[in-house]
Design an enzyme around this catalytic site. Structure first.
Site, PDB file in Angstrom:
ATOM      1  N   LYS A 297       4.640   3.408  -3.033  1.00  0.00           N
ATOM      2  CA  LYS A 297       5.161   2.485  -4.053  1.00  0.00           C
ATOM      3  C   LYS A 297       5.238   3.140  -5.438  1.00  0.00           C
ATOM      4  O   LYS A 297       6.119   2.830  -6.217  1.00  0.00           O
ATOM      5  CB  LYS A 297       4.300   1.225  -4.128  1.00  0.00           C
ATOM      6  CG  LYS A 297       4.535   0.253  -2.986  1.00  0.00           C
ATOM      7  CD  LYS A 297       3.790  -1.052  -3.221  1.00  0.00           C
ATOM      8  CE  LYS A 297       3.923  -1.958  -2.017  1.00  0.00           C
ATOM      9  NZ  LYS A 297       3.251  -3.243  -2.181  1.00  0.00           N
TER      10      LYS A 297
ATOM     11  N   ASP B 113       7.147  -7.830  -5.751  1.00  0.00           N
ATOM     12  CA  ASP B 113       5.783  -8.341  -5.509  1.00  0.00           C
ATOM     13  C   ASP B 113       5.303  -9.201  -6.669  1.00  0.00           C
ATOM     14  O   ASP B 113       4.708 -10.255  -6.473  1.00  0.00           O
ATOM     15  CB  ASP B 113       4.784  -7.169  -5.386  1.00  0.00           C
ATOM     16  CG  ASP B 113       4.702  -6.623  -3.967  1.00  0.00           C
ATOM     17  OD1 ASP B 113       5.125  -7.334  -3.041  1.00  0.00           O
ATOM     18  OD2 ASP B 113       4.225  -5.485  -3.809  1.00  0.00           O
TER      19      ASP B 113
HETATM   20  P1  NAP Z   1      -4.282  -0.793  -1.988  1.00  0.00           P
HETATM   21  O1  NAP Z   1      -3.419  -0.273  -3.069  1.00  0.00           O
HETATM   22  O2  NAP Z   1      -4.697   0.081  -0.862  1.00  0.00           O
HETATM   23  O3  NAP Z   1      -5.612  -1.414  -2.654  1.00  0.00           O
HETATM   24  C1  NAP Z   1      -6.643  -1.916  -1.866  1.00  0.00           C
HETATM   25  C2  NAP Z   1      -7.705  -2.560  -2.777  1.00  0.00           C
HETATM   26  O4  NAP Z   1      -8.659  -3.193  -1.928  1.00  0.00           O
HETATM   27  C3  NAP Z   1      -8.455  -1.553  -3.635  1.00  0.00           C
HETATM   28  O5  NAP Z   1      -8.709  -2.148  -4.878  1.00  0.00           O
HETATM   29  C4  NAP Z   1      -9.766  -1.362  -2.849  1.00  0.00           C
HETATM   30  O6  NAP Z   1     -10.870  -1.020  -3.658  1.00  0.00           O
HETATM   31  C5  NAP Z   1      -9.973  -2.752  -2.314  1.00  0.00           C
HETATM   32  N1  NAP Z   1     -10.845  -2.777  -1.152  1.00  0.00           N
HETATM   33  C6  NAP Z   1     -10.579  -2.279   0.077  1.00  0.00           C
HETATM   34  N2  NAP Z   1     -11.620  -2.514   0.896  1.00  0.00           N
HETATM   35  C7  NAP Z   1     -12.560  -3.164   0.164  1.00  0.00           C
HETATM   36  C8  NAP Z   1     -13.846  -3.664   0.452  1.00  0.00           C
HETATM   37  N3  NAP Z   1     -14.391  -3.552   1.664  1.00  0.00           N
HETATM   38  N4  NAP Z   1     -14.533  -4.296  -0.537  1.00  0.00           N
HETATM   39  C9  NAP Z   1     -13.997  -4.426  -1.763  1.00  0.00           C
HETATM   40  N5  NAP Z   1     -12.774  -3.960  -2.109  1.00  0.00           N
HETATM   41  C10 NAP Z   1     -12.067  -3.342  -1.144  1.00  0.00           C
HETATM   42  O7  NAP Z   1      -3.590  -2.061  -1.285  1.00  0.00           O
HETATM   43  P2  NAP Z   1      -2.545  -3.084  -1.929  1.00  0.00           P
HETATM   44  O8  NAP Z   1      -1.165  -2.610  -1.709  1.00  0.00           O
HETATM   45  O9  NAP Z   1      -2.959  -3.444  -3.293  1.00  0.00           O
HETATM   46  O10 NAP Z   1      -2.746  -4.335  -0.927  1.00  0.00           O
HETATM   47  C11 NAP Z   1      -3.946  -5.099  -0.947  1.00  0.00           C
HETATM   48  C12 NAP Z   1      -3.766  -6.282   0.006  1.00  0.00           C
HETATM   49  O11 NAP Z   1      -2.722  -7.105  -0.487  1.00  0.00           O
HETATM   50  C13 NAP Z   1      -3.336  -5.870   1.419  1.00  0.00           C
HETATM   51  O12 NAP Z   1      -3.997  -6.716   2.342  1.00  0.00           O
HETATM   52  C14 NAP Z   1      -1.833  -6.132   1.429  1.00  0.00           C
HETATM   53  O13 NAP Z   1      -1.359  -6.435   2.724  1.00  0.00           O
HETATM   54  C15 NAP Z   1      -1.774  -7.351   0.541  1.00  0.00           C
HETATM   55  N6  NAP Z   1      -0.445  -7.533  -0.102  1.00  0.00           N
HETATM   56  C16 NAP Z   1       0.173  -8.710   0.151  1.00  0.00           C
HETATM   57  C17 NAP Z   1       1.390  -8.967  -0.426  1.00  0.00           C
HETATM   58  C18 NAP Z   1       2.041 -10.270  -0.102  1.00  0.00           C
HETATM   59  O14 NAP Z   1       3.267 -10.348  -0.175  1.00  0.00           O
HETATM   60  N7  NAP Z   1       1.281 -11.294   0.236  1.00  0.00           N
HETATM   61  C19 NAP Z   1       2.008  -8.033  -1.266  1.00  0.00           C
HETATM   62  C20 NAP Z   1       1.336  -6.829  -1.530  1.00  0.00           C
HETATM   63  C21 NAP Z   1       0.097  -6.601  -0.928  1.00  0.00           C
HETATM   64  P3  NAP Z   1     -11.199   0.526  -4.038  1.00  0.00           P
HETATM   65  O15 NAP Z   1     -10.325   0.863  -5.200  1.00  0.00           O
HETATM   66  O16 NAP Z   1     -12.638   0.492  -4.381  1.00  0.00           O
HETATM   67  O17 NAP Z   1     -10.909   1.329  -2.801  1.00  0.00           O
END
Ligand code: NAP
Length: 490
Positions: A285, A321
């Site tokens: 992204k 998003d």
């Molecule tokens: P990302 O960039 O990989 O970020 C993941 C985040 O989750 C990081 O802040 C990470 O913390 C945190 N995390 C992961 N495991 C954790 C745990 N066990 N305890 C606490 N924090 C934890 O992912 P992203 O793109 O932002 O996506 C995050 C979620 O949003 C995903 O499930 C994705 O499918 C969802 N999403 C949904 C939509 C929608 O349309 N509904 C759109 C975008 C994303 P660290 O920095 O400490 O690793």
């Protein structure tokens, strides 16, 4: 045309593969090297579709280890039983090919070549080899290490189209899926798809039912506009289900497929020029931006683009998003003046922080790794809360709490990153959409709080993306129904 391999391994399994795939197959391929004691005449009688007989030797990646004369006899038996095509390797003894010349034109000969994984080659030279043999169809297959490697299949098909030759070109393995879906766009004659999961004759084959019903691969043509999802992993994405259904309903000649890549540079150089638009997911992204002619303000300020589209021939990036998330949230509460606490510091957190601030919210972020909260807060001009303080926080910490981590997503259902005592009297928003009702949302609802599901946010962003891709009036209900039909868990 979709060719479905019949792989057995028993005759009864082979017969049921024919029965069960009849409506998805244009042609069946009898893999005589994979079926124990094959009876070609019985298989021919069982099929209402034309058939290819193949007996792939081990030196070409198949399972047949007998002599060439026994192999020739088996193929001859299939030909006499009434198959319409015989597949013979370009490297087979030319005497075998000659055997079948007399059976033309009721029998057509496919001359094939399969490169071993890791081999290097030049498409033009590989294609030139086929010029020296008499073939009704030429087939070239190799292993792809990246979606960008599909370019070799497309190049092969373009050369064959120039020469008006019927051709099949396949990039095998999980990275090669686009070559199996898009073959008709590049003038390919046919592709291979399995009778079902576990019945693949080569790595990367997708079920014929999916190829036909989700991708409509058999309907594509040289004017089809190609869209897709760029990232890794992409295998479980719902994008193809949603976008292809929208294209079909809108009557657009367009297709959406999955591009699993680890080499963004090669992909943008070799595959992107043939594309009209992309959804972009982890891990590209942010990095995709450097390959675009321009980005709109939201993508620029968020520093991430999840949607790429073509305008006046150039690729442009935007971010759907961010507005999609706030659109969902503002159905429950107006953002202006509200205290938002965003948990997470990845792409989703960044998008919500940007858009919530833009709409007048007072935004704080918190993240398991404090350093990342700090960086995000500085970039988005919001404040941040140390993780420890969030975990020890009290009721009333915020008006809106957004889980923008992946905690609670399958298979990790049942976990919530937000302590229960914080979920009272708030609007609880989850980015996670699989499952649509997470532990966090259940906790919040039980405490009488309003909840916003990640599924609502997901559908909003898909609607916006579909509009960018040219669907004038996307249908969210159709999206929801399509998702429900294909994923019973949601
Ligand atoms: P990302 O960039 O990989 O970020 C993941 C985040 O989750 C990081 O802040 C990470 O913390 C945190 N995390 C992961 N495991 C954790 C745990 N066990 N305890 C606490 N924090 C934890 O992912 P992203 O793109 O932002 O996506 C995050 C979620 O949003 C995903 O499930 C994705 O499918 C969802 N999403 C949904 C939509 C929608 O349309 N509904 C759109 C975008 C994303 P660290 O920095 O400490 O690793």
């Amino acid at each position: 045309m979709i060719i479905v391999p019949v792989v057995g391994p028993t005759m009864s399994k082979a017969l049921s593969q024919i029965r069960e795939s009849e409506r998805y197959a244009d042609i069946f391929e009898l893999r005589l090297d994979l079926i124990n004691e094959p009876d070609p005449a019985r298989l021919v009688r069982a099929s209402k579709r034309p058939l290819v007989a193949t007996c792939r030797p081990s030196w070409e990646g198949g399972k047949f280890t007998g002599s060439e004369s026994v192999r020739a006899q088996l193929l001859l038996e299939a030909a006499v039983s009434g198959v319409q095509y015989i597949d013979i390797e370009i490297e087979a003894d030319p005497a075998i090919r000659l055997l079948f010349n007399d059976l033309r034109p009721s029998l057509q000969v496919i001359i094939s070549h399969h490169k071993r994984a890791g081999s290097r080659f030049r498409v033009a030279s590989e294609y030139a080899r086929f010029a020296e043999v008499r073939a009704d169809v030429v087939k070239f297959a190799y292993h792809a290490d990246d979606a960008s490697d599909c370019r070799f299949a497309f190049e092969f098909l373009r050369l064959a189209r120039r020469d008006r030759r019927k051709a099949i070109a396949i990039a095998m393995g999980p990275f090669g899926e686009p070559s199996r879906v898009l073959y008709r766009i590049f003038g390919g004659w046919a592709t291979f798809a399995s009778a079902g999961a576990g019945a693949e004759s080569a790595p990367g084959q997708i079920p014929a039912a999916e190829l036909r019903e989700v991708f409509g691969a058999h309907l594509l043509n040289t004017r089809t506009r190609v869209f897709g999802l760029l990232g890794d992993p992409v295998a479980h994405s719902k994008g193809p289900l949603i976008h292809n259904a929208q294209f079909r309903k809108a009557g657009l000649n367009a297709v959406y497929c999955r591009f699993r890549t680890q080499n963004l540079r090669a992909f943008m150089r070799h595959i992107a020029p043939d594309l009209e638009g992309l959804s972009v997911t982890i891990p590209f992204k942010e990095t995709v931006i450097r390959y675009l002619a321009r980005t709109d303000r939201s993508a620029r300020e968020i520093g991430a683009s999840n949607t790429v589209f073509r305008r006046n021939g150039k690729l442009v990036g935007t971010n759907t998003d961010a507005p999609a998330a706030l659109e969902s949230i503002e159905r429950a509460i107006s953002a202006r003046g509200k205290r938002f606490l965003i948990v997470g510091a990845g792409g989703a957190a960044r998008a919500v922080a940007y858009e919530a601030r833009r709409r007048g919210a007072d935004v704080r972020v918190t993240n398991r790794t404090d350093a990342r909260s700090r960086i995000l807060a500085r970039r988005m001009k919001v404040s941040w809360l140390p993780w420890k303080e969030f975990k020890n926080g009290r009721r009333g910490i915020a008006d809106v709490i957004v889980n923008a981590t992946s905690v609670g997503m399958v298979p990790d259902v049942g976990r919530s990153v937000v302590p229960k005592r914080l979920v009272c009297g708030i609007v609880a928003v989850d980015a996670v959409y699989n499952p649509p009702v997470t532990r966090f949302l259940i906790d919040a609802r039980r405490s009488g709080s309003r909840v916003v599901s990640g599924m609502d946010w997901f559908l909003n962003q898909a609607v916006r993306q579909a509009k960018v891709f040219g669907v004038r009036r996307p249908d969210p209900l159709l999206m929801l129904r399509t998702l429900r039909r294909h994923t019973p868990a949601t």
